[in-house]
Design a protein around this motif. Structure first.
Motif, short mmCIF file in Angstrom:
data_model
loop_
_atom_site.label_atom_id
_atom_site.label_comp_id
_atom_site.label_asym_id
_atom_site.label_seq_id
_atom_site.Cartn_x
_atom_site.Cartn_y
_atom_site.Cartn_z
N GLY A 163 4.52 8.60 2.84
CA GLY A 163 5.52 7.84 3.94
C GLY A 163 5.18 7.78 5.26
O GLY A 163 5.69 7.06 6.27
N GLU A 211 2.01 0.38 -3.82
CA GLU A 211 0.74 1.05 -3.45
C GLU A 211 -0.20 1.36 -4.74
O GLU A 211 0.20 1.13 -5.67
CB GLU A 211 1.28 2.29 -3.07
CG GLU A 211 1.25 2.57 -1.61
CD GLU A 211 -0.06 2.85 -0.85
OE1 GLU A 211 -0.88 1.78 -0.89
OE2 GLU A 211 -0.21 4.10 -0.67
N VAL A 251 11.83 -4.99 0.76
CA VAL A 251 12.18 -5.06 -0.55
C VAL A 251 13.53 -4.58 -1.00
O VAL A 251 13.52 -3.19 -1.26
CB VAL A 251 11.08 -4.77 -1.63
CG1 VAL A 251 11.36 -5.11 -2.92
CG2 VAL A 251 9.79 -5.55 -1.15
N GLU A 302 12.26 2.59 -7.98
CA GLU A 302 10.88 2.74 -7.61
C GLU A 302 10.07 3.24 -9.14
O GLU A 302 10.82 4.12 -9.51
CB GLU A 302 10.19 3.56 -6.68
CG GLU A 302 10.71 3.02 -5.22
CD GLU A 302 10.17 3.44 -4.25
OE1 GLU A 302 8.92 3.36 -3.73
OE2 GLU A 302 10.90 4.38 -3.36
N GLU A 317 5.85 -6.35 6.23
CA GLU A 317 6.16 -6.59 5.12
C GLU A 317 7.60 -7.03 4.80
O GLU A 317 8.28 -6.26 5.61
CB GLU A 317 5.84 -5.24 4.26
CG GLU A 317 4.70 -5.50 3.28
CD GLU A 317 4.25 -4.34 2.19
OE1 GLU A 317 3.17 -4.10 2.08
OE2 GLU A 317 5.51 -3.83 2.04
N ALA A 318 8.10 -7.80 4.13
CA ALA A 318 9.31 -8.11 3.89
C ALA A 318 9.86 -6.72 3.32
O ALA A 318 9.29 -5.96 2.66
CB ALA A 318 9.39 -8.95 2.63
N LYS A 339 -4.65 -1.04 3.07
CA LYS A 339 -3.28 -1.83 2.54
C LYS A 339 -3.75 -3.33 2.80
O LYS A 339 -3.16 -4.00 2.07
CB LYS A 339 -2.17 -1.22 3.12
CG LYS A 339 -1.83 0.16 2.49
CD LYS A 339 -0.35 0.63 3.23
CE LYS A 339 -0.18 2.12 2.68
NZ LYS A 339 0.90 2.80 2.97
P1 ADP Z 1 2.54 5.78 1.46
O1 ADP Z 1 1.24 5.21 1.52
O2 ADP Z 1 2.74 6.53 2.64
O3 ADP Z 1 2.88 6.56 -0.13
P2 ADP Z 1 4.23 3.61 0.63
O4 ADP Z 1 3.43 2.28 1.13
O5 ADP Z 1 4.23 4.16 -0.57
O6 ADP Z 1 3.55 4.69 1.74
O7 ADP Z 1 5.61 3.76 1.16
C1 ADP Z 1 6.52 4.59 1.27
C2 ADP Z 1 8.01 4.42 0.75
O8 ADP Z 1 8.49 3.48 1.87
C3 ADP Z 1 8.10 3.84 -0.37
O9 ADP Z 1 7.84 4.71 -1.70
C4 ADP Z 1 9.25 3.18 -0.25
O10 ADP Z 1 10.50 3.92 -0.59
C5 ADP Z 1 9.30 2.62 0.98
N1 ADP Z 1 8.62 1.15 1.41
C6 ADP Z 1 7.46 0.90 1.40
N2 ADP Z 1 7.42 -0.36 1.43
C7 ADP Z 1 8.33 -0.98 1.32
C8 ADP Z 1 8.92 -2.22 1.53
N3 ADP Z 1 8.34 -3.22 1.48
N4 ADP Z 1 10.31 -2.41 1.49
C9 ADP Z 1 11.13 -1.52 1.26
N5 ADP Z 1 10.86 -0.21 1.00
C10 ADP Z 1 9.58 0.09 1.17
#
Ligand code: ADP
Length: 381
Positions: free
Chosen positions: A148, A262, A179, A184, A176-177, A99
């Motif tokens: 997750g 992602e 968001v 989604e 990360e900020a 990532k």
């Molecule tokens: P994975 O690679 O395990 O699928 P993700 O990076 O897709 O992980 O994150 C899983 C979930 O966490 C996302 O679907 C979202 O709901 C939440 N999430 C991830 N990044 C952020 C963010 N920067 N701000 C708010 N929620 C986030």
């Protein structure tokens, strides 16, 4: 001969498409009871990180592709040097494995990503917090997370300390900020080595505890401008990283537009609706793309398609109980499409999915949710 490394449900769901197209599919699975190993006769048992096993498997294939992104790049590079066709190639796949690399590359290309920073300690998290908008913050491991796992929402610095202390030595992190997304979305494209691209309709994904639960195709109430922008982003990512095969770009929709969360360079859960709901499903287009054949039409066959994952819960019975529950669901709704992956039931595990489609979105959703709840033992009528 298309060889898939990894024996999960994504490899398994490529089989009907391969059968239709008359091509041979081979799978390298870690265990004989894995989802694809049960369904695909031409399965070799071997680990995806065992160099000799991967090289030997690849020698019998015209092109090699993936069910997951965990094959070490060094093995893939060796395979390419050996004259093998690997699609997506290691140069692209690196961005789905890491990532940090992905965020850096997409940000440099001017693509929309959340504010992020590399961090190595809880002290680093504290020092970047302000530049990321303060707490809550999102802490992620750069590698190895899925569904997750590897993502934490931090409410304060002490939480960063706890999370990072419990991780294996050598883990790499990004902060990360957080968001404040309104929802989604997922944008999927198939891209072939000669550059043809097929863009699927933008879908809405709903996660429960980090795991995808419901997908609505197309995303309801999405403006044409935003839908086009999301498709453009996915096509730009695919071209920028030279992705071949299916690419899924998971997106956050915010008040100000979209941000990339992602990437997955393979068929993706957000595209399972396409098996029953699109003219050409993602598995067939993945095969066509890695073979550099003309791509199939990605458009929907119905105004709405709803996909609900079958996720094991506390009330889910055995595999046999799930199969026995078929009869009620089939009799109640002959149009519901049931997909089971052959996996043993465990709480929190994706066991399959159901898809409904039609002109009435809320009716289709109610039918899909009913079928999923019944099969998972959540309801009994
Ligand atoms: P994975 O690679 O395990 O699928 P993700 O990076 O897709 O992980 O994150 C899983 C979930 O966490 C996302 O679907 C979202 O709901 C939440 N999430 C991830 N990044 C952020 C963010 N920067 N701000 C708010 N929620 C986030």
């Amino acid at each position: 001969v298309v060889g898939i490394i990894g024996g999960g449900q994504l490899a398994r769901m490529c089989a009907p498409a391969a059968s239709r197209l008359g091509i041979e599919l081979r799978v390298l699975a870690a265990r004989p009871d894995e989802s694809a190993a049960q369904a695909i006769v031409a399965t070799t048992i071997g680990d995806h990180d065992d160099r000799d096993a991967v090289l030997a498997f690849a020698r019998g294939c015209d092109v090699v592709t993936f069910d997951h992104e965990h094959v070490p790049l060094a093995i893939l590079e060796e395979l390419v040097a050996d004259g093998g066709l690997v699609r997506p190639g290691p140069g692209a796949l690196a961005h789905a494995q890491d990532k940090l690399l992905m965020r850096a590359r997409l940000a440099a290309a001017g693509l929309p990503v959340p504010k992020w920073a590399r961090v190595e300690s809880a002290d680093d998290v504290v020092s970047v917090a302000d530049s990321l908008g303060g707490f809550p913050l999102v802490l992620k491991t750069a590698r190895g997370g899925y569904d997750g796992r590897g993502v934490w929402v931090l409410t304060d610095a002490s939480m960063a300390r706890d999370v990072m202390a419990g991780a294996p030595v050598g883990a790499e992190w990004l902060a990360e900020a957080f968001v404040p997304f309104t929802r989604e979305l997922s944008a999927q494209v198939a891209r072939s080595p000669h550059g043809q691209v097929a863009a699927y309709p933008i879908v809405q994904t709903e996660q429960v505890e980090g795991m995808c639960r419901v997908v609505t195709a197309p995303a309801p109430d999405l403006s044409d401008d935003l839908a086009n922008a999301a498709q453009q982003v996915a096509m730009s990512v695919a071209a920028e990283l030279d992705v071949t095969g299916m690419l899924a770009v998971e997106l956050f929709e915010t008040e100000d537009g979209i941000l990339i969360n992602e990437l997955a360079m393979r068929p993706h859960n957000s595209g399972h609706w396409s098996i029953d709901g699109a003219i050409t499903d993602q598995f067939e287009n993945h095969l066509r793309a890695v073979l550099d054949w003309p791509l199939g039409d990605p458009r929907s066959r119905a105004p709405w398609a709803i996909m609900v994952n079958l996720v094991g819960g506390q009330s889910t019975g055995s595999y046999n109980d799930v199969v026995l529950a078929y009869r009620h669901v089939m009799a109640r709704d002959p149009e519901v499409r049931i997909h089971l992956y052959g996996k043993e039931v465990r709480p929190g595990r994706k066991l399959g999915h159901v898809t409904t489609y039609g002109a009435d979105r809320s009716a289709a959703r109610a039918r899909a949710e009913h079928a999923a709840d019944y099969l998972m033992g959540e309801i009994n009528e």
